[in-house]
Design a protein around this motif. Sequence first.
Motif, short mmCIF file in Angstrom:
data_model
loop_
_atom_site.label_atom_id
_atom_site.label_comp_id
_atom_site.label_asym_id
_atom_site.label_seq_id
_atom_site.Cartn_x
_atom_site.Cartn_y
_atom_site.Cartn_z
N GLY A 121 0.62 -1.11 -0.08
CA GLY A 121 0.04 -0.06 -0.03
C GLY A 121 0.88 1.36 -0.03
O GLY A 121 1.73 1.55 0.78
N PRO B 109 -0.57 7.18 2.81
CA PRO B 109 0.61 7.87 3.82
C PRO B 109 1.18 6.87 4.59
O PRO B 109 2.20 7.01 5.20
N ALA B 110 0.43 5.96 5.09
CA ALA B 110 0.91 4.81 6.00
C ALA B 110 1.98 4.19 5.58
O ALA B 110 3.02 3.71 6.05
N GLU C 106 2.41 -0.94 -4.67
CA GLU C 106 1.14 -0.36 -4.61
C GLU C 106 0.59 -0.85 -5.94
O GLU C 106 0.85 -0.92 -7.00
N ARG C 107 -0.85 -1.10 -5.70
CA ARG C 107 -1.86 -1.83 -6.73
C ARG C 107 -2.06 -1.00 -7.73
O ARG C 107 -1.76 -1.33 -8.94
N HIS C 108 -2.21 0.34 -7.70
CA HIS C 108 -2.60 1.15 -8.63
C HIS C 108 -1.23 1.75 -9.36
O HIS C 108 -0.32 2.05 -8.67
N LYS D 171 -8.33 10.83 -3.74
CA LYS D 171 -9.36 10.12 -2.72
C LYS D 171 -9.64 10.88 -1.44
O LYS D 171 -8.94 11.71 -1.28
N PRO D 172 -10.52 10.64 -0.68
CA PRO D 172 -10.75 11.09 0.51
C PRO D 172 -9.49 11.46 1.46
O PRO D 172 -8.85 10.44 1.26
N GLY D 173 -9.69 12.17 2.08
CA GLY D 173 -8.59 12.64 3.14
C GLY D 173 -7.89 13.78 2.55
O GLY D 173 -6.47 13.91 2.69
N GLY E 86 -8.66 17.01 3.66
CA GLY E 86 -8.42 17.86 4.91
C GLY E 86 -7.50 17.71 5.90
O GLY E 86 -7.86 16.76 6.68
N ARG F 197 -4.87 14.52 -2.79
CA ARG F 197 -4.13 13.16 -2.08
C ARG F 197 -3.16 12.51 -3.01
O ARG F 197 -2.17 11.95 -2.90
N GLY G 113 -1.14 -5.99 -7.23
CA GLY G 113 -1.49 -5.81 -6.02
C GLY G 113 -1.08 -7.24 -5.10
O GLY G 113 -0.69 -8.05 -5.89
N ALA G 114 -0.81 -7.08 -3.80
CA ALA G 114 -0.71 -8.24 -2.83
C ALA G 114 -1.70 -9.17 -3.04
O ALA G 114 -2.84 -8.87 -3.14
N ASP H 23 -5.30 3.09 8.39
CA ASP H 23 -6.53 2.32 8.33
C ASP H 23 -6.72 0.79 8.40
O ASP H 23 -7.54 0.31 8.90
N GLY I 155 -7.59 11.13 9.77
CA GLY I 155 -7.08 9.86 9.28
C GLY I 155 -5.61 9.96 8.68
O GLY I 155 -4.86 8.75 8.94
N VAL I 156 -5.36 10.78 7.90
CA VAL I 156 -4.15 10.77 7.36
C VAL I 156 -2.76 11.33 8.57
O VAL I 156 -1.94 10.37 8.39
#
Length: 342
Positions: free
Chosen positions: A14, A17-18, A37-39, A45-47, A49, A106, A129-130, A270, A282-283
């Motif tokens: 992944g 950020p994590a 990273e899969r993509h 994407k959200p995150g 703010g 993001r 992806g894994a 997450d 979250g970020v």
Amino acid sequence: METRRLDAEVLIVGGGPAGSAAAIACAQAGLRTCLLERHADAKDKPGEGLHPGVEPLLRELGVAQGLQAASRARFAGVWVGWGGPPRFEAFGEDQDGPWLGYQVSRARLDTALQERAGALGAERRYGSGAQEPIVEQGRVIGLRLEDGTECRSKMLIDASGPARWLARKLDLPQRERSPRQIVRYGYVRGHCPVRDEAPALSADDSGWTWTARVDDDVYQWARMDFEGHSSRDEPPSEFAGMERIGATRGADATWRVTQSAGPGWLLAGDAAANLDPTSSKGVLKALLSGTMAGRTAVAIVQRGADEAQGGAAYRRWIEGWFDTDVTALAAMYAKLGADAFG
Ligand SMILES: Cc1cc2nc3c(=O)[nH]c(=O)nc-3n(C[C@H](O)[C@H](O)[C@H](O)COP(=O)(O)OP(=O)(O)OC[C@H]3O[C@@H](n4cnc5c(N)ncnc54)[C@H](O)[C@@H]3O)c2cc1C
């Protein structure tokens, strides 16, 4: 056909950020690190703010310039109407002035973090992806990618976000502290001057709605109903008449913490612990837990620290943090009569 092989001391699943923060911590310490990273292309994407607390963290990770490049607006706090009229809640201030949060792209932020990991020597693999963890005698010793590549590691960090790849594959124990929740969210284009200065969170006894500007003329909304699945498809009235961008989407927002360490593996972001997005941190938490997971991996793989003890300390840290946040959030929800949380 010959199986392709990839060996690393630390494999990270992944590139959010994590995962990138974990890769930076490991590569900085000189471990052979591979970020998967899969993509192939970073996605918005959200995150978007970000709490002002991300700034020192990103500076520490060496990505201060990436933050500036990703930043689209700054804001000094959030309008919060929690069962009453909206009040402006500032983040705080010091002798240099008010602390300012960030509205970021993001895709740009994630790319800056991944590039930093690459510049420190981490190998990066995109586009596959894994798929399956490789487990020998109860220990995770690597994984197989969707393209068939077999990857071996001394430590695997799963930072796959809401996909929770390793938790699903190993059926890891988890604690849920809320009813199953789905947040609905979407984007609109146009102008909404009332939302340009700062995001807003408004709640009543049925649930909460979040609205924010995320780019010059793009705004985001999110809605969570306390009774479970929100069925909202339409943007809130604040965005009436604006052009919708794409379909309304849903995200799992169940409050959940998963066993975050075991033989040969750690979870971060997450994938380790998830709350609904009310707190907009979250970020920040992904960056912190990714860094901690990376440092734990360095201590175990490079310095020979006891894996069981290191993993247990990491787990206590993740779970203590989660439980503290659950207590605070559940108290907020209880004020609105939503007492099935916590
Ligand atoms: C509607 C909504 C609004 C939000 N708003 C905010 C906000 O304003 N501020 C804030 O701080 N947080 C916000 N959040 C939370 C924030 O989005 C997350 O906490 C944050 O993105 C978590 O980062 P992460 O690195 O753990 O996971 P992610 O950012 O989700 O990254 C996970 C990565 O793993 C990759 N991946 C998944 N499976 C695999 C696999 N099998 N193999 C390889 N790669 C894989 C994915 O492609 C992805 O790139 C919001 C969340 C939602 C749902």
